[in-house]
Design an enzyme around this catalytic site. Structure first.
Site, short mmCIF file in Angstrom:
data_model
loop_
_atom_site.label_atom_id
_atom_site.label_comp_id
_atom_site.label_asym_id
_atom_site.label_seq_id
_atom_site.Cartn_x
_atom_site.Cartn_y
_atom_site.Cartn_z
N ALA A 54 0.75 -1.22 -0.28
CA ALA A 54 -0.13 -0.05 0.07
C ALA A 54 0.81 1.17 -0.11
O ALA A 54 0.61 2.05 -0.88
CB ALA A 54 -0.89 -0.02 1.29
N GLN A 204 3.97 -13.33 -2.26
CA GLN A 204 4.69 -12.25 -1.40
C GLN A 204 5.52 -12.80 -0.31
O GLN A 204 6.68 -11.94 -0.06
CB GLN A 204 3.82 -10.97 -1.24
CG GLN A 204 3.28 -10.28 -2.42
CD GLN A 204 2.10 -11.06 -2.84
OE1 GLN A 204 1.68 -12.23 -2.56
NE2 GLN A 204 1.21 -10.20 -3.32
N ASP A 245 -4.16 -2.65 3.78
CA ASP A 245 -4.48 -1.81 2.85
C ASP A 245 -5.28 -0.74 2.69
O ASP A 245 -5.22 0.19 2.13
CB ASP A 245 -4.71 -2.71 1.42
CG ASP A 245 -3.52 -3.41 1.23
OD1 ASP A 245 -3.32 -4.58 1.55
OD2 ASP A 245 -2.61 -3.26 0.04
N ASN A 255 -6.57 -6.60 4.00
CA ASN A 255 -5.21 -6.78 3.52
C ASN A 255 -5.33 -8.15 2.79
O ASN A 255 -6.20 -8.43 2.33
CB ASN A 255 -4.45 -7.09 4.86
CG ASN A 255 -2.93 -7.30 5.04
OD1 ASN A 255 -2.23 -6.44 4.20
ND2 ASN A 255 -2.27 -8.37 5.51
#
Ligand code: MRU
Length: 356
Positions: A54, A204, A245, A255
């Site tokens: 973000a 990620q 986020d 998120n």
């Protein structure tokens, strides 16, 4: 190697310089910077997750406006047309990804920085002002990350700590949010055992969080997302900490997909669940997490993870990129301004107030 990797940089001056993005899609196998010479390239980098997280996409969006002003210079646009061009490209940048509010927040902040300039301001001067604002947002995020790291480290108990997705230097302009809490605690000499969910479908956690931690010399254990329940049930996790986020006025937090499941598991096993984010991630115009727009991404990310087909031709995919954890499941929100606990509407609005 204790220095953080960077996610975004600007080389040169406002009119002839270039925005460079560290291409996170290539990690952990290749370390490459790409040059974004027009706004289309910045948008492509945001949408393909070459730059992601973000705060980082907000910073990229703000620099993207300086790139828009460079386009206006190259096209020889007069002041009014240059400003229109920057505003139009700003809208395209702000809507490149829908969930993280930092992107629109940063683009709007950069646009506000030129709103007060005289109508006769030349495109080159718009570029100079926009680059200065992007740099200010970038520098500020570095400081916010350091503060979040300090507040978060103070909350983390010794023992196993589980995180999800990537919330480190790659995802921000500084050392990160949730991951900064972990690295700060580690560097203070605390006895942590760090676990990272691999974070399907784009990995990620495995590709980026593990890479950052290994890079910093911090031991990390990667697990498949589905192993988190067993890990918590067997008592090896003292705290979970993740990023966000978008966080609403009542403290609901969007998120990376899988965060909600982790919060439910943490509650079931009596483990504290912390969400760390800067004030630019709060959206006080939204009350309930049900109103946060959730990005849906391409089926191929699920059906062919990392480009390797893993499902038969003809299978469909469900691929929401984010989910929402209700405030009730969050033990505390960690921001640069301090720790919000319990997470209630009053506490959130008192701590965050007007955004920015
Ligand atoms: O799709 P991504 O990789 O951009 O999602 C990122 C996350 O969900 C992060 O946890 C969040 O942006 C916080 S980054 C400090």
């Amino acid at each position: 190697m204790n220095d953080s990797p960077a996610s975004i940089r600007w080389a040169g001056d406002a009119t002839s310089g270039v925005l460079e993005i560290f291409d996170q899609t290539l990690l952990p196998n290749r370390l490459e910077w790409i040059a974004c010479r027009d706004v289309a390239a910045v948008i492509e980098a945001i949408q393909r997750l070459r730059v992601r997280g973000a705060p980082a996409i907000g910073i990229a969006g703000a620099y993207g406006l300086a790139v828009a002003a460079q386009e206006a210079v190259q096209h020889g646009l007069a002041p009014a047309a240059a400003r229109d061009h920057v505003r139009t490209r700003g809208e395209s940048l702000a809507s490149a990804r829908p969930t993280a509010v930092n992107l629109r927040w940063a683009v709007e902040r950069a646009l506000a920085a030129i709103a007060g300039l005289p109508g006769t301001t030349a495109a080159a001067d718009l570029a100079t002002r926009l680059l200065a604002e992007a740099r200010a947002i970038h520098d500020e995020d570095r400081r916010l990350c350091a503060a979040i790291g300090r507040h978060g480290a103070a909350l983390l108990p010794d023992g196993g700590v589980l995180t999800h997705c990537n919330t480190g230097a790659l995802a921000t302009g500084g050392d990160g949010t949730a991951l900064a809490a972990i690295t700060t605690a580690w560097e203070q000499g605390r006895k942590l055992e760090v676990y990272a969910d691999e974070t399907r479908p784009l990995f990620q956690g495995a590709r980026l969080t593990a890479w950052e931690l290994v890079h910093r010399g911090i031991p990390v254990t990667v697990l498949v997302d589905g192993a988190a329940g067993h890990l918590l049930k067997t008592g090896r996790i003292a705290a979970c900490i993740v990023g966000a986020d978008r966080i609403t006025a009542r403290g609901d937090a969007a998120n990376k997909i899988g965060t909600y499941a982790l919060a439910v598991l943490a509650r079931a096993h009596g483990v504290p669940f912390y969400v760390a984010a800067p004030s630019s991630t709060f959206d006080l115009t939204i009350e309930s997490g049900d109103d946060i727009p959730i990005e849906e991404r391409a089926a191929a990310e699920v059906l062919a993870p990392l480009g390797v087909p893993a499902a038969p031709t003809g299978a469909r995919a469900y691929n929401p990129a984010f989910d929402v954890t209700p405030a009730e499941l969050i033990t505390a929100l960690v921001t640069e301004r301090g720790v919000i606990t319990p997470v209630t509407r009053d506490a959130v609005t008192a701590a965050i107030g007007p955004r920015g």
